[in-house]
Motif scaffolding. Sequence first.
Motif, PDB file in Angstrom:
ATOM      1  N   GLU A 131     -13.317  34.636  -9.326  1.00 56.83           N
ATOM      2  CA  GLU A 131     -11.953  35.091  -9.616  1.00 56.83           C
ATOM      3  C   GLU A 131     -11.104  35.141  -8.337  1.00 56.83           C
ATOM      4  OE1 GLU A 131     -11.647  39.212 -10.920  1.00 56.83           O
ATOM      5  OE2 GLU A 131     -13.637  39.624 -10.103  1.00 56.83           O
ATOM      6  N   TYR A 132     -11.729  35.459  -7.195  1.00 55.36           N
ATOM      7  CA  TYR A 132     -10.992  35.451  -5.925  1.00 55.36           C
ATOM      8  C   TYR A 132     -10.618  34.014  -5.563  1.00 55.36           C
ATOM      9  CZ  TYR A 132     -13.456  39.975  -5.417  1.00 55.36           C
ATOM     10  OH  TYR A 132     -13.985  41.226  -5.601  1.00 55.36           O
ATOM     11  N   PHE A 133     -11.605  33.125  -5.696  1.00 53.32           N
ATOM     12  CA  PHE A 133     -11.372  31.718  -5.361  1.00 53.32           C
ATOM     13  C   PHE A 133     -10.239  31.143  -6.212  1.00 53.32           C
ATOM     14  CE2 PHE A 133     -12.193  27.203  -6.237  1.00 53.32           C
ATOM     15  CZ  PHE A 133     -12.110  26.697  -4.942  1.00 53.32           C
ATOM     16  N   SER A 150     -19.518  30.697   1.253  1.00 56.12           N
ATOM     17  CA  SER A 150     -19.627  30.412  -0.174  1.00 56.12           C
ATOM     18  C   SER A 150     -20.597  29.256  -0.374  1.00 56.12           C
ATOM     19  CB  SER A 150     -18.253  30.050  -0.758  1.00 56.12           C
ATOM     20  OG  SER A 150     -18.398  29.644  -2.108  1.00 56.12           O
ATOM     21  N   GLN A 151     -21.605  29.493  -1.195  1.00 58.32           N
ATOM     22  CA  GLN A 151     -22.570  28.438  -1.502  1.00 58.32           C
ATOM     23  C   GLN A 151     -22.062  27.550  -2.640  1.00 58.32           C
ATOM     24  OE1 GLN A 151     -25.810  31.135  -2.224  1.00 58.32           O
ATOM     25  NE2 GLN A 151     -26.629  30.923  -0.155  1.00 58.32           N
ATOM     26  N   LYS A 152     -20.974  27.982  -3.263  1.00 61.03           N
ATOM     27  CA  LYS A 152     -20.433  27.255  -4.420  1.00 61.03           C
ATOM     28  C   LYS A 152     -19.195  26.434  -4.067  1.00 61.03           C
ATOM     29  CE  LYS A 152     -19.108  28.089  -9.244  1.00 61.03           C
ATOM     30  NZ  LYS A 152     -18.957  29.126 -10.301  1.00 61.03           N
ATOM     31  N   HIS A 153     -18.357  26.989  -3.186  1.00 62.96           N
ATOM     32  CA  HIS A 153     -17.088  26.344  -2.872  1.00 62.96           C
ATOM     33  C   HIS A 153     -17.083  25.869  -1.416  1.00 62.96           C
ATOM     34  CE1 HIS A 153     -15.721  27.909  -6.687  1.00 62.96           C
ATOM     35  NE2 HIS A 153     -16.010  29.137  -6.296  1.00 62.96           N
ATOM     36  N   MET A 154     -16.507  24.706  -1.178  1.00 61.18           N
ATOM     37  CA  MET A 154     -16.457  24.126   0.161  1.00 61.18           C
ATOM     38  C   MET A 154     -15.301  24.744   0.953  1.00 61.18           C
ATOM     39  SD  MET A 154     -18.978  22.027   0.446  1.00 61.18           S
ATOM     40  CE  MET A 154     -18.525  20.963   1.807  1.00 61.18           C
ATOM     41  N   ILE A 155     -15.560  25.919   1.523  1.00 59.92           N
ATOM     42  CA  ILE A 155     -14.546  26.631   2.302  1.00 59.92           C
ATOM     43  C   ILE A 155     -15.096  26.862   3.702  1.00 59.92           C
ATOM     44  CG2 ILE A 155     -13.207  28.762   2.520  1.00 59.92           C
ATOM     45  CD1 ILE A 155     -13.285  28.997  -0.496  1.00 59.92           C
ATOM     46  N   PRO A 156     -14.346  26.530   4.758  1.00 60.70           N
ATOM     47  CA  PRO A 156     -14.856  26.717   6.122  1.00 60.70           C
ATOM     48  C   PRO A 156     -15.103  28.187   6.450  1.00 60.70           C
ATOM     49  CG  PRO A 156     -12.550  25.999   6.149  1.00 60.70           C
ATOM     50  CD  PRO A 156     -13.005  25.907   4.739  1.00 60.70           C
TER      51      PRO A 156
END
Length: 336
Positions: A131-133, A150-156
């Motif tokens: 929900e934050y993403f 994040s292991q789910k989203h590609m965020i630096p």
Amino acid sequence: MNPATIKDVAKAADVSVATVSRVLHNLTGYSDKTKQKVMQAVEELGYQPNAIARGLVNKRTQTIGVLFPHVSSSFSSDILHGIEEIAQEKGFSVIVCNTAEEGKRTMKYLQVLREKQVDGIVFTSEVLKDEYFQAIKEMRVPVILVNTMSQKHMIPYVKVDDHQAAYHATDYLIQKGHREIAMISGSTKDRIAGLPRLEGYRQALADNGIEYIESRVANGDFNLEGGTEAMKKLLAEAPPFTALFAASDEMAIGAMNVAMERGLKIPDDLSIIGYDDLKFARMVYPPLTTIHQPLTMMGRMASEKLIALIEEDSTQVSSSIVSHHLVERQTVRSKP
């Protein structure tokens, strides 16, 4: 006395408002002499360009939002110091949001940052829930993670290798001759710091042929009160131990207080090592041996990455695993 306006600058320099605006935004279409006249008028009048007006030109507000679970903690203030240092250098203001324990106010503050039209977000020390993403994605602003990933989203992200650092702390106690080593951990539900630090501890025991005993581990929730209660539980229920690894300095200090209340001398009767190297680690007695996380540097790196994404329209910056090191003070001794 009212602050000077762009019209006042234009009048003093005997040019149009449009020319003043072009000079201030480094656009073309004026002579060096005109630029000197405008800049002299700016200096003499003490003119400060309005942030909202600048935003109309570059479509930015020159602000970044920072979300912390515990703004008042020494841990957060060290990171924030680094973030603000770079932000100020680059002409950005910082809006700090205290999301409280377990992100109780995270969604509320993401809405606030959306209304403030921040140019980017630094998200720290908390799991990036879907929900934050989604909320950040809808804002269409860049985000950098600090002390989390994040292991789910590609965020630096910018963080220490928690598994490796916890292994280092535990192995240090083993090299000092200790084999009965307890741990005050974070929650195993916390896959960002809690579980990796516990796994680092377990791996160090296994690599040195030491049995992992579940009752020698207690959850302290990464805070002073939790460390205090966890230490009471260990002393009451765990098999005897000669050393303790606490996965945060706050938990280590809580444990030290309990140990000394029970008449245990540190490090004579019990060796303790912490994790973070907060200012308090140097202030307690005896001074705490601990794992140093370069928190201020991590804040600076995060701020630099975020502003690069904002200003350069970069589509990507790399993540950074920063180095930890062990700081020897006076709470660990070699086992006789």
